[in-house]
Design a protein around this motif. Sequence first.
Motif, PDB file in Angstrom:
ATOM      1  N   ARG A 182       0.837  -1.199   0.000  1.00  0.00           N
ATOM      2  CA  ARG A 182       0.000   0.000   0.000  1.00  0.00           C
ATOM      3  C   ARG A 182       0.871   1.247   0.000  1.00  0.00           C
ATOM      4  NH1 ARG A 182      -5.004   0.734   2.301  1.00  0.00           N
ATOM      5  NH2 ARG A 182      -5.508  -1.270   1.380  1.00  0.00           N
ATOM      6  N   TYR A 183       1.970   1.195   0.755  1.00  0.00           N
ATOM      7  CA  TYR A 183       2.879   2.338   0.808  1.00  0.00           C
ATOM      8  C   TYR A 183       3.496   2.604  -0.567  1.00  0.00           C
ATOM      9  CZ  TYR A 183       2.800   2.373   5.948  1.00  0.00           C
ATOM     10  OH  TYR A 183       2.429   2.458   7.260  1.00  0.00           O
ATOM     11  N   ASN A 190       1.343  10.243  -4.498  1.00  0.00           N
ATOM     12  CA  ASN A 190       1.561  11.556  -3.894  1.00  0.00           C
ATOM     13  C   ASN A 190       2.575  11.388  -2.771  1.00  0.00           C
ATOM     14  OD1 ASN A 190       1.484  13.996  -2.601  1.00  0.00           O
ATOM     15  ND2 ASN A 190      -0.732  14.227  -2.726  1.00  0.00           N
ATOM     16  N   ALA A 193       2.098  13.727   0.354  1.00  0.00           N
ATOM     17  CA  ALA A 193       1.014  13.340   1.258  1.00  0.00           C
ATOM     18  C   ALA A 193       1.378  12.051   1.996  1.00  0.00           C
ATOM     19  CB  ALA A 193      -0.285  13.160   0.487  1.00  0.00           C
ATOM     20  N   PHE A 196       3.537  13.007   4.866  1.00  0.00           N
ATOM     21  CA  PHE A 196       2.728  13.616   5.926  1.00  0.00           C
ATOM     22  C   PHE A 196       1.889  12.577   6.658  1.00  0.00           C
ATOM     23  CE2 PHE A 196       2.609  18.314   6.102  1.00  0.00           C
ATOM     24  CZ  PHE A 196       3.594  18.582   5.190  1.00  0.00           C
ATOM     25  N   SER A 197       1.732  11.400   6.064  1.00  0.00           N
ATOM     26  CA  SER A 197       0.991  10.346   6.745  1.00  0.00           C
ATOM     27  C   SER A 197       1.926   9.444   7.533  1.00  0.00           C
ATOM     28  CB  SER A 197       0.202   9.518   5.738  1.00  0.00           C
ATOM     29  OG  SER A 197      -0.745  10.323   5.083  1.00  0.00           O
ATOM     30  N   GLY A 198       3.189   9.842   7.631  1.00  0.00           N
ATOM     31  CA  GLY A 198       4.120   9.084   8.452  1.00  0.00           C
ATOM     32  C   GLY A 198       4.818   7.952   7.728  1.00  0.00           C
TER      33      GLY A 198
ATOM     34  N   GLY B 349      -2.543  16.557   2.328  1.00  0.00           N
ATOM     35  CA  GLY B 349      -3.530  15.918   3.184  1.00  0.00           C
ATOM     36  C   GLY B 349      -4.049  14.610   2.636  1.00  0.00           C
ATOM     37  N   LEU B 350      -4.188  14.537   1.321  1.00  0.00           N
ATOM     38  CA  LEU B 350      -4.838  13.388   0.705  1.00  0.00           C
ATOM     39  C   LEU B 350      -4.015  12.851  -0.446  1.00  0.00           C
ATOM     40  CD1 LEU B 350      -8.498  14.642   0.230  1.00  0.00           C
ATOM     41  CD2 LEU B 350      -7.693  12.980   1.897  1.00  0.00           C
ATOM     42  N   ARG B 357     -11.464   4.962   1.755  1.00  0.00           N
ATOM     43  CA  ARG B 357     -10.985   3.987   2.740  1.00  0.00           C
ATOM     44  C   ARG B 357      -9.459   4.012   2.834  1.00  0.00           C
ATOM     45  NH1 ARG B 357      -8.951  -0.963   1.265  1.00  0.00           N
ATOM     46  NH2 ARG B 357     -10.045  -0.922  -0.713  1.00  0.00           N
ATOM     47  N   LEU B 362      -4.530   5.278   6.004  1.00  0.00           N
ATOM     48  CA  LEU B 362      -3.098   5.359   5.689  1.00  0.00           C
ATOM     49  C   LEU B 362      -2.169   5.600   6.890  1.00  0.00           C
ATOM     50  CD1 LEU B 362      -1.292   4.965   3.292  1.00  0.00           C
ATOM     51  CD2 LEU B 362      -1.415   7.391   2.814  1.00  0.00           C
ATOM     52  N   PRO B 363      -2.422   6.604   7.725  1.00  0.00           N
ATOM     53  CA  PRO B 363      -1.447   6.827   8.811  1.00  0.00           C
ATOM     54  C   PRO B 363      -1.479   5.730   9.874  1.00  0.00           C
ATOM     55  CG  PRO B 363      -3.227   8.440   8.919  1.00  0.00           C
ATOM     56  CD  PRO B 363      -3.462   7.633   7.686  1.00  0.00           C
ATOM     57  N   LYS B 416      -8.642  10.936   8.949  1.00  0.00           N
ATOM     58  CA  LYS B 416      -7.396  10.173   9.034  1.00  0.00           C
ATOM     59  C   LYS B 416      -6.824  10.216  10.443  1.00  0.00           C
ATOM     60  CE  LYS B 416      -4.146  10.832   5.904  1.00  0.00           C
ATOM     61  NZ  LYS B 416      -3.305  11.488   4.867  1.00  0.00           N
ATOM     62  N   TRP B 417      -6.966  11.380  11.091  1.00  0.00           N
ATOM     63  CA  TRP B 417      -6.217  11.596  12.325  1.00  0.00           C
ATOM     64  C   TRP B 417      -7.061  11.526  13.584  1.00  0.00           C
ATOM     65  CZ3 TRP B 417      -1.272  11.219  11.488  1.00  0.00           C
ATOM     66  CH2 TRP B 417      -0.787  11.536  10.213  1.00  0.00           C
TER      67      TRP B 417
END
Lengths: 317, 515
Positions: A182-183, A190, A193, A196-198, B349-350, B357, B362-363, B416-417
């Motif tokens: 998935r990563y 992106n 992004a 930013f999602s770690g 952000g996206l 989903r 994701l995070p 997400k957060w």
Amino acid sequence: MKKELGIGILLLVLCVAVAILNPQFLSTANLQNTSRLVGMFGIFSIGMGLVIITGGIDLSVGSVFALQGIVLAILLTRAHWPWPAATAAVVVGVVLLGVGHGFLITVVRLQPFIVTLCGLLFYRGLARFISNDETRGFGTSSFGLLRPLAAGKLGPVPMPFVVLLVVAAVMAVVLHRSVYGRYLYAVGRNEEAARFSGINTRLVIGSAYAVSMLLAAISGIQLAFYTNSVSPSGHGLSYELYGIAAAVLGGCSLRGGEGSILGILLGSALLQVLQNLVNLLGIPSSLNLAVMGAVILAGICVDQLLASRAKRTRKPA
Amino acid sequence: METTPILNLLGVCKRFPGVVALDNVNLSLGSGEILALIGENGAGKSTLVKILAGVLQPDAGRIVLDGRDLSVRSAADAAALGFGVVHQELNLLDNLDVAGNLFLGREPARFAWAGPLRWIDSAAMVRQSRPHLDRLGLNISPRTPLAQLSLAQQQMVEIAKALSQNARILVLDEPTSSLTRAETYRLLLTLKDLSRQGVSVLFISHRLGEICEIANRVVALRDGKNAGELPHDRIDHANMVRLMIGRDLRSFYVPASSTARRIRLQVRGLRTTAWPDQAVSFDAAGGEILGLAGLVGCGRSELARAIFGVDPMPAGQIALDGRPLRIGSARDAIDAGVYLVPEDRRRTGLIVDMTVRQNISLPALRRFASMLLIRPDRETRHADQQVRMLQIKTPSCETPAMNLSGGNQQKVVLAKWLGMKPKVLIVDEPTRGIDVGAKAEIYRLLRALADQDVAVIVISSDLEEVLGVSDRVAVMREGKIVGILPRSEFSERAVMDLAFGTASATAASGGGDRS
Ligand SMILES: Nc1ncnc2c1ncn2[C@@H]1O[C@H](COP(=O)(O)OP(=O)(O)OP(=O)(O)O)[C@@H](O)[C@H]1O
Ligand SMILES: [Mg+2]
């Protein structure tokens, strides 16, 4: 799924057509040879697909085949290393090249195209230099299990095809089911992004180049024993383009973030069946590349047409 | 303002797979009129704008301009007809400078006879850009590369571009969503000026205060249908809310319930790459919502990004619950429980072409995995839950995020957060583009988090919002915190004084014990 279906049908139609035009196609010998080639090309194409999914490209594969083949031949026939040591050395070395590519791309922030283009030139040159530009052969020795594993058969099925099935199964799980997979898609679509999602985007992208080289190393050993001699200037020449073509035919987008293992498998099978068609139908082999280019272009055009058509018909739904 | 309409939309319909975005919508716009279009997230406002701009084609309905039926087939058509359009999402080119963006496609040229080979007269372009930027109070050089601008500055460039086209009809889709009070004020003045000169304006915003200030008339959409309109003398907050969501809205901001607070996040001497000369120090306590206010470009977002580890931090210490924290990347911050909801949903952000989903999970993806393999059931359950909690309007969790309306995309970023049990939650423009009803819900969620001992930091360009949600407000100017106001000293005036650096000393000393 749609893309895979399209190319699957194309592959099927092509097989049936060739089989009707020349029944030789279905002979055991031909099937064995074709599946061996599908195996060798499919394995590194999967690696190429992974890199393309991250939005990159790996142009160095063909030259790596040459360098790796030469080194392997020297280690086995001149230095008389035991086969496990020689194999391990070659595989580790090639993976390290991939790590290097990944480092240059993610940490030094060079473009993948440039980095691997330099690799393409550098490794080919190196291969020619250390071999004095002479072809190196493996002779008839089997080097323990190495030759049977690389070029033998499991029952009637050529080893490369068996290995491809295993690699494809593993990679399908990795790409489509695992967090890492998935990563890979996320950074391809992106990168910012994803960061930013770690997600450790450097590690994810860099590792794709390493995995690509690992799979190339496997293909490379099979290829070396398939040809049984390695000419430093011609071995594997422009094979990276077959990998790219297979991945793109199979639905990978060069913009990144798209593609599937099944698609890449079908794409590499299609390319080999095309080669086979040229041979079996007595088309002058000088036309080989032209036929392939034309079919790939046609395939991608049809795919594009179907996609935009689907969009239009969906609207009034 | 009673004028004959110059633009009429009659019975406009537009469907997307699974959604009717516009259903028989009628709209008229008078000459020199400022018409506000309001509606909840996903009501169809942007779809209407895109139809006027030639980006989308309607499935049915007529567009009548000056009594003549017309079809707008492309953006070029729209420009030729005298429409100046600002879309909700930015459409600027990253690789050009500000002037290049302003004049894209109509660059002043030398050797005009050479056709496509004419030279771009960049000196003239820069010269001509200046007044358009000045008019909005945008103090940047026209030669600044676009990529260096903040989201708000980019938004202002986009507005300047539309204004520079001398359009007869201006269509502005949430132009102020990331602007602060000061910039908004200048924009509103400019729009009033233009309307006096006969320019018609179609204005979309979720900040109802602005609409009260400038609109001559308000039209509301609900679920893609006309939901009524308000003449000038009936425009007020309550009436607009009633039109949009069909009921009244009580208790907008939720006050703090607890007073027992312990410091959770300590920031000492933090420097950012944007303002390397300023060292910022502050504390944020669990149980409180700390607001960060200031003008566009004052360094709030940069501060947040440095704390979250996505920007380098040249100097400074961060401690969480008294223990020093080393943050080298977003992963470190997330592992420590420090989260950032970034301001620019499209860029950071996206992942817009992934599904709702996949974005939401994701995070926290590892939490939905066993042995590194994602468990689809867990992932889907989590996403469904978040979609329900934030009332995200989407056909399903499997819809690509880019098919959602702007406000609903913003909710996905929050989703997400919010579900991840933060210790410190920094939200940068959390309600950008979100409708009033959903805003109230988000404020409630932020307060609920604070009550669970989370330190919540809210960055917002909407002053009313900052003052409404926060328990303390830190005001930044040119990269440093110039004052921290406790609730008892809250007023728009006090914040603006600090932000501008006018009447400083007295206000700053009020709560600014940790500047
Ligand atoms: N390209 C698209 N594909 C599918 N659905 C779409 C697409 N664009 C918009 N929609 C849907 O159409 C509806 C109206 O969207 P629109 O963007 O016009 O809302 P909006 O009123 O501008 O909302 P917001 O205040 O959140 O910006 C939404 O339900 C949205 O999901
Ligand atoms: Mg919108």
